[in-house]
Design a protein around this motif. Structure first.
Motif, PDB file in Angstrom:
ATOM      1  N   THR A 501       0.854  -1.187   0.000  1.00 11.68           N
ATOM      2  CA  THR A 501       0.000   0.000   0.000  1.00 11.68           C
ATOM      3  C   THR A 501       0.890   1.236   0.000  1.00 11.68           C
ATOM      4  O   THR A 501       1.909   1.270   0.698  1.00 11.68           O
ATOM      5  N   ASP A 567       0.526  -9.314  -9.849  1.00 11.04           N
ATOM      6  CA  ASP A 567       0.325  -8.063 -10.586  1.00 11.04           C
ATOM      7  C   ASP A 567       1.435  -7.948 -11.619  1.00 11.04           C
ATOM      8  O   ASP A 567       2.588  -7.686 -11.275  1.00 11.04           O
ATOM      9  N   CYS A 573       4.706  -0.103 -11.130  1.00 17.64           N
ATOM     10  CA  CYS A 573       4.141   0.653 -10.009  1.00 17.64           C
ATOM     11  C   CYS A 573       5.212   1.051  -9.002  1.00 17.64           C
ATOM     12  O   CYS A 573       5.170   2.148  -8.434  1.00 17.64           O
ATOM     13  N   GLU A 596      -2.667   4.787 -13.159  1.00 18.90           N
ATOM     14  CA  GLU A 596      -3.340   3.507 -12.946  1.00 18.90           C
ATOM     15  C   GLU A 596      -2.777   2.803 -11.714  1.00 18.90           C
ATOM     16  O   GLU A 596      -3.530   2.223 -10.918  1.00 18.90           O
ATOM     17  N   CYS A 597      -1.460   2.861 -11.548  1.00 21.77           N
ATOM     18  CA  CYS A 597      -0.834   2.256 -10.368  1.00 21.77           C
ATOM     19  C   CYS A 597      -1.300   2.933  -9.084  1.00 21.77           C
ATOM     20  O   CYS A 597      -1.629   2.266  -8.091  1.00 21.77           O
ATOM     21  N   SER A 599      -4.001   4.508  -8.529  1.00 26.65           N
ATOM     22  CA  SER A 599      -5.407   4.206  -8.230  1.00 26.65           C
ATOM     23  C   SER A 599      -5.543   2.840  -7.573  1.00 26.65           C
ATOM     24  O   SER A 599      -6.474   2.602  -6.801  1.00 26.65           O
ATOM     25  N   ARG A 600      -4.598   1.927  -7.850  1.00 27.54           N
ATOM     26  CA  ARG A 600      -4.652   0.592  -7.262  1.00 27.54           C
ATOM     27  C   ARG A 600      -4.002   0.534  -5.888  1.00 27.54           C
ATOM     28  O   ARG A 600      -4.478  -0.158  -5.004  1.00 27.54           O
ATOM     29  N   TYR A 601      -2.885   1.234  -5.722  1.00 27.97           N
ATOM     30  CA  TYR A 601      -2.074   1.016  -4.526  1.00 27.97           C
ATOM     31  C   TYR A 601      -2.132   2.145  -3.491  1.00 27.97           C
ATOM     32  O   TYR A 601      -1.771   1.922  -2.336  1.00 27.97           O
TER      33      TYR A 601
END
Length: 652
Positions: A501, A567, A573, A596-597, A599-601
């Motif tokens: 995270t 992933d 990322c 994009e990374c 938004s995921r992490y």
């Protein structure tokens, strides 16, 4: 399918498979990629009299304290070389990460001049005993471009070579110290060792000792340790359980005869790899314990040890002493003309013993729980340890206190001849983030490897991050900032403690005062069961080779997300996290792949603080994982401790 961590047969290991030389200057093998393997003088054994500190002639420029208003002049000079050394590895790392639509080589070359906009990377490895050492070792192996097979899918290979700082605490400090005390060696060389060496041989606990020639190995081992510690006492210096603890650990962590009693932390500065800035800046952390107190709070002074200095940026002490001359008699911040200088007090084993002094309490509290050991042995060992405790010798003592008479209005030990230091995680800041969030160091991103045992079954839940964040809101923070983090229930309910995270992604979310810069982005990498149950007990001192290797592999899988299995864009990322603050400073558009990374992490601030249903027990993340390494084996491994301590007592 995930590939093995590394191959078992390496040329360097074949070359190292020779008897270790026993004179003071054994040879070393330089591992710099550009010039291959060469023989060079080894700088580690640098103390003047073995483990015992000794009086020496003072240098012409007499040792003195400095105000902590910046990093030291020596660190500044070293940084001027190191930041340039990270340029090529960083280009390689970012290029291999393949950020779509982003020319990494062009960008890094553009910001390399002056280095102020060059990404500045720190790595922090938490405490947690051997669990932390092994899990952290997996991350370091994944980040090290020298590791065999580390450039496969999901690779973060080269991140270590691109980093400026590497901090460790307690078990993480053992890892950092072992790497640097052995000339910035690789994890796989430490793991695989060599014939006749006890390096990273955790199958023999430190309480039993390594296999030595002849019989009564354990008695000979403790006799050697007792003799080393006695030499320090005979030289007129205080000794404590920390001395014994550190010396015992050194047999596993330092590949030299008798655990390298002459190896000092300051001698890292003389090593070829470090002095030429081809390795990150190592830092260990400990907490100060104020006179008359037993409880360590978030207001405790945080001390750091680095190859140049020991001291604190906190407003309490706000000063640093030259680490090479610890135990010299500083008066008003300088060794006076009629005062003598001391060298050798900064034994690397005493420093990593100080950072892990939690284990002193472990010795005191757990001996009576051992089953199958005769009562007279338990009583004898317990009596010995209680004798230490009665004299407050369960902590690391720095006598004379280098900060005696320093900052009298704020320094809680300014009037004490003794400075007491304890395990750096006792204030709950079990990840050594404190040195890396100092504004003077300008760190952009911290990779925080967390092997804390916060839950019933020894998994992390973000407690260490929250402690550092909470401390950043208090006066003792002295202007340091840290990204907000959620509560423990949110960590577990949202799975933030079982996967990577990012915290503090958007610099616009920080309210800054004049002159302040945003804190580093924190990439949180918690210990989780990727390929094995790596939640072994903090106080478990015994691991078979296959268990050790499985936990290191698990840390490698966490660092690479199972070689990209979990992933496929993980490398991208990680690269985006490295670039984030630099892109913001240079007003460079964030690549779409990075958005994009993020938004995921990136933690988006959402909370889920409802009570956790039952005990937290995570599932394996990778197919074909093994559940063999999770059980704690504390009591079964304690008998060697009791016998060893009694043997030591009889020899003293």
């Amino acid at each position: 399918m995930h590939l093995p961590l590394w191959q078992s047969s390496l040329l360097p290991l074949a070359l190292l498979n020779v008897p270790l030389l026993t004179f003071a200057e054994p040879i070393r093998l330089s591992q710099h990629q550009e010039h291959g393997l060469i023989l060079a003088p080894r700088a580690r054994p640098n103390a003047p009299n073995g483990y015992a500190p000794a009086n020496v002639t003072c240098p012409q420029d007499r040792p003195k304290l400095r105000v902590a208003g910046a990093v030291s002049e020596r660190e500044q000079q070293w940084l001027a070389k190191r930041r340039k050394e990270t340029v090529k590895p960083m280009i390689d790392f970012l290029t291999n990460a393949k950020i779509d639509g982003f020319d990494a080589k062009n960008y890094i070359n553009r910001v390399a001049d002056g280095v102020k906009d060059l990404p500045n990377i720190g790595i922090a490895v938490s405490g947690g005993g051997y669990r932390a050492l092994m899990n952290g070792a997996g991350f370091i192996a994944a980040a090290d471009s020298r590791t065999s097979g580390s450039s496969s899918a999901g690779s973060i290979s080269g991140l270590l070579q691109s980093s400026t700082y590497l901090a460790g605490l307690s078990g993480g400090g053992w890892l950092v110290s072992s790497i640097y005390a052995n000339n910035f060696t690789t994890v796989e060389q430490l793991r695989d060792g060599r014939k006749g060496s006890s390096i990273w041989d955790f199958a023999n606990s430190i309480f039993k000792g390594p296999d030595m020639s002849g019989i009564f190995d354990t008695v000979k081992y403790w006799r050697s340790i007792a003799k080393q510690v006695a030499s320090k006492k005979e030289a007129g210096f205080e000794t404590s359980i920390t001395d014994y603890w550190g010396r015992a650990l050194s047999y596993q962590l330092i590949d030299a005869p008798d655990g390298g009693p002459s190896y000092t932390f300051s001698s890292i500065a003389l090593d070829e790899e470090f002095s030429n800035a081809r390795a990150p800046f190592p830092i260990l952390v400990a907490d100060g314990r104020e006179p008359g107190t037993k409880i360590i709070s978030l207001n405790a002074t945080v001390f750091e040890f680095n190859p140049f200095e020991m001291g604190s940026f906190d407003p309490t002490v706000y000063g640093f002493a030259p680490i090479e001359y610890l135990a010299s008699n500083f008066t008003n911040g300088v060794v006076p003309p009629n005062g003598g200088c001391v060298r050798g007090f900064d034994s690397v084993s005493y420093i990593f013993g100080t950072s892990s002094s939690l284990f002193n309490a472990f010795l005191l509290q757990n001996i009576s729980a051992v089953e199958g050991v005769p009562d007279f042995l338990i009583n004898a060992a317990t009596g010995l340890l209680e004798g230490f405790d009665k004299n407050d010798n369960d902590i690391a003592q720095y006598v004379p206190n280098p900060f005696l008479g320093w900052n009298n209005k704020t320094n809680p030990t300014a009037n004490n001849i003794e400075l007491d230091l304890v395990d750096g995680g006792l204030d709950l800041q079990n990840i050594p983030l404190h040195p890396l969030i100092q504004p003077f160091r300008n760190v952009d991103v911290i990779f925080a490897v967390d092997s804390s045992a916060d839950t019933t079954y020894s998994w992390p839940n973000g407690t260490a991050l929250r402690a550092t964040y909470d401390r950043s809101l208090s006066e003792i923070a002295n202007g340091t900032l840290f990204p907000p983090v959620p509560d423990a229930n949110t960590f577990i309910n949202l799975g933030l403690n079982s996967r990577p995270t990012f915290f503090g992604c958007d610099v616009k979310n920080f309210t800054l005062k004049s002159g302040q810069t945003p804190p580093p982005l924190v990439v949180y990498l918690p210990n989780a069961p990727y390929s094995t149950n790596s939640n072994v007990s903090t106080f478990d001192p015994l691991y078979r080779d296959e268990e050790r290797n499985a936990i290191i592999q698990n840390g490698f899988n966490a660092a690479t997300q199972g070689n990209g299995t979990l992933d496929s864009a993980w490398s991208t990322c990680v690269a985006c996290a490295v670039l984030s603050r630099s892109l913001a400073r240079t007003n460079t558009a964030v690549p779409g792949a990075c958005n994009e990374c993020f938004s995921r992490y990136c933690w988006d601030g959402k909370l889920d603080n409802k009570a956790v249903n039952g005990e937290y027990e995570p599932r394996f993340k990778l197919d074909g994982a093994s559940a063999k390494s999770g059980a704690a084996r504390l009591l079964s491994s304690m008998s060697g401790l009791v016998i060893g301590l009694v043997g030591m007592m009889l020899l003293l």
